[in-house]
Design an enzyme around this catalytic site. Structure first.
Site, PDB file in Angstrom:
ATOM      1  N   HIS A  55      59.106  28.962  22.008  1.00  0.00           N
ATOM      2  CA  HIS A  55      60.446  28.394  22.188  1.00  0.00           C
ATOM      3  C   HIS A  55      61.220  28.488  20.875  1.00  0.00           C
ATOM      4  O   HIS A  55      60.654  28.308  19.796  1.00  0.00           O
ATOM      5  CB  HIS A  55      60.347  26.923  22.644  1.00  0.00           C
ATOM      6  CG  HIS A  55      61.679  26.413  23.120  1.00  0.00           C
ATOM      7  ND1 HIS A  55      62.688  26.066  22.248  1.00  0.00           N
ATOM      8  CD2 HIS A  55      62.182  26.240  24.365  1.00  0.00           C
ATOM      9  CE1 HIS A  55      63.753  25.696  22.953  1.00  0.00           C
ATOM     10  NE2 HIS A  55      63.463  25.793  24.242  1.00  0.00           N
ATOM     11  N   GLU A  78      66.436  32.840  26.475  1.00  0.00           N
ATOM     12  CA  GLU A  78      67.231  31.695  26.033  1.00  0.00           C
ATOM     13  C   GLU A  78      68.015  32.090  24.775  1.00  0.00           C
ATOM     14  O   GLU A  78      67.476  32.019  23.661  1.00  0.00           O
ATOM     15  CB  GLU A  78      66.322  30.511  25.697  1.00  0.00           C
ATOM     16  CG  GLU A  78      65.523  29.987  26.868  1.00  0.00           C
ATOM     17  CD  GLU A  78      65.111  28.531  26.660  1.00  0.00           C
ATOM     18  OE1 GLU A  78      65.486  27.695  27.486  1.00  0.00           O
ATOM     19  OE2 GLU A  78      64.432  28.235  25.656  1.00  0.00           O
TER      20      GLU A  78
HETATM   21  P1  13P Z   1      69.630  23.149  27.085  1.00  0.00           P
HETATM   22  O1  13P Z   1      69.523  23.276  28.576  1.00  0.00           O
HETATM   23  O2  13P Z   1      69.747  21.753  26.597  1.00  0.00           O
HETATM   24  O3  13P Z   1      70.683  24.067  26.519  1.00  0.00           O
HETATM   25  O4  13P Z   1      68.227  23.662  26.490  1.00  0.00           O
HETATM   26  C1  13P Z   1      67.732  24.875  26.903  1.00  0.00           C
HETATM   27  C2  13P Z   1      66.352  24.974  26.414  1.00  0.00           C
HETATM   28  O5  13P Z   1      66.113  25.143  25.233  1.00  0.00           O
HETATM   29  C3  13P Z   1      65.265  24.841  27.394  1.00  0.00           C
HETATM   30  O6  13P Z   1      64.057  25.222  26.865  1.00  0.00           O
END
Ligand code: 13P
Length: 252
Positions: free
Chosen positions: A96, A168
């Site tokens: 992550h 992400e």
């Molecule tokens: P948000 O949905 O708060 O932008 O976070 C995304 C995230 O990092 C999920 O792992």
């Protein structure tokens, strides 16, 4: 599921709740909890370590937010993949961006985590994504390819294949500024094209970054978006319920 254990034909929609360093949201263990598995959508929650046991005991499909690749050893503050699996976790997040930033996790270390996850029969979600600076410099594909390739390279010496990836973009995380459906679809299709041909259709690629009840529909409608990794919006149970409802309509 066995959560998320990939169905190569249908790639069922997977909605993952990453609670990060927050306590479980109100209503998390209610009978009608939106965090429970529901028809047509795979749901997994990723609570902080200290809440894993309660989530598992409550019958939620539960994953760890990270795991050390070594089974045991002198790594103060860490918990191994083997330990999370023994506790009853079914899944784990690897790489992550919060951890790439805070814990300085490297591509190599993340690749080792993915292999260790598979060795412990955990469903690994590999998280990749570029920063705002990298996108502004037009380097988003190069960065994502590098992050993915280091894992694919290590997997080559094993019999394992990636089951799930979360794209992400770092600039979309916690900012309220999600990638547009077009930006996300373009990157998801690119990521899929980098996978070994035999696994392109079976690997689920989730989108993460300010996904919420208002934008989930247009994101999940994209052909290469197979679900969401939801942060902030997963902490509000009613908001999360709406995202799951949208996903149920779009399930394949
Ligand atoms: P948000 O949905 O708060 O932008 O976070 C995304 C995230 O990092 C999920 O792992």
């Amino acid at each position: 599921m066995s959560p998320c254990y990939t169905d190569p034909v249908t790639r069922p929609t997977l909605i993952a709740a990453n609670w990060k360093m927050n306590p479980p949201p109100e209503g998390w263990n209610a009978i009608e909890s939106p965090y429970r598995q529901t028809d047509g959508v795979d749901i997994v929650v990723f609570p902080p370590f200290v809440y894993l046991k309660s989530c598992i005991a409550a019958g939620l499909r539960t994953g760890a937010q990270c795991g050390h690749p070594e089974p045991a050893g002198a790594h103060t503050g860490c918990i191994s993949m083997a330990m999370t699996a023994q506790e009853g976790c079914e899944a784990v997040l690897c790489g992550h961006s919060d951890r790439r930033r805070d814990q300085k996790e490297t591509d190599n270390f993340i690749a080792e985590q993915v292999v260790a996850a598979f060795e412990n029969k955990l469903f690994a979600i590999l998280c990749i994504g570029e920063t705002e600076k990298e996108r502004e410099a037009g380097r988003e594909r190069e960065v994502v390819e590098r992050q993915l390739q280091s894992v694919l390279d290590l997997l080559q010496s094993t019999t394992y294949n990636l089951q799930a990836i979360a794209y992400e973009p770092v600039w979309a995380i916690g900012t309220g500024r999600n990638a547009t459906p077009e930006q996300a679809q373009e990157m998801h299709a690119f990521i899929r094209s980098l996978l070994p041909e035999t696994h392109q259709s079976a690997t689920r690629i989730l989108y993460g970054g300010s996904m919420n009840a208002a934008n989930a529909e247009e994101l999940l409608r994209q052909p290469d978006i197979d679900g969401g990794l939801v942060g902030g919006a997963s902490l509000k149970s009613e908001e999360f319920r709406k995202i799951v409802a949208v996903a149920a309509v779009h399930h394949r």
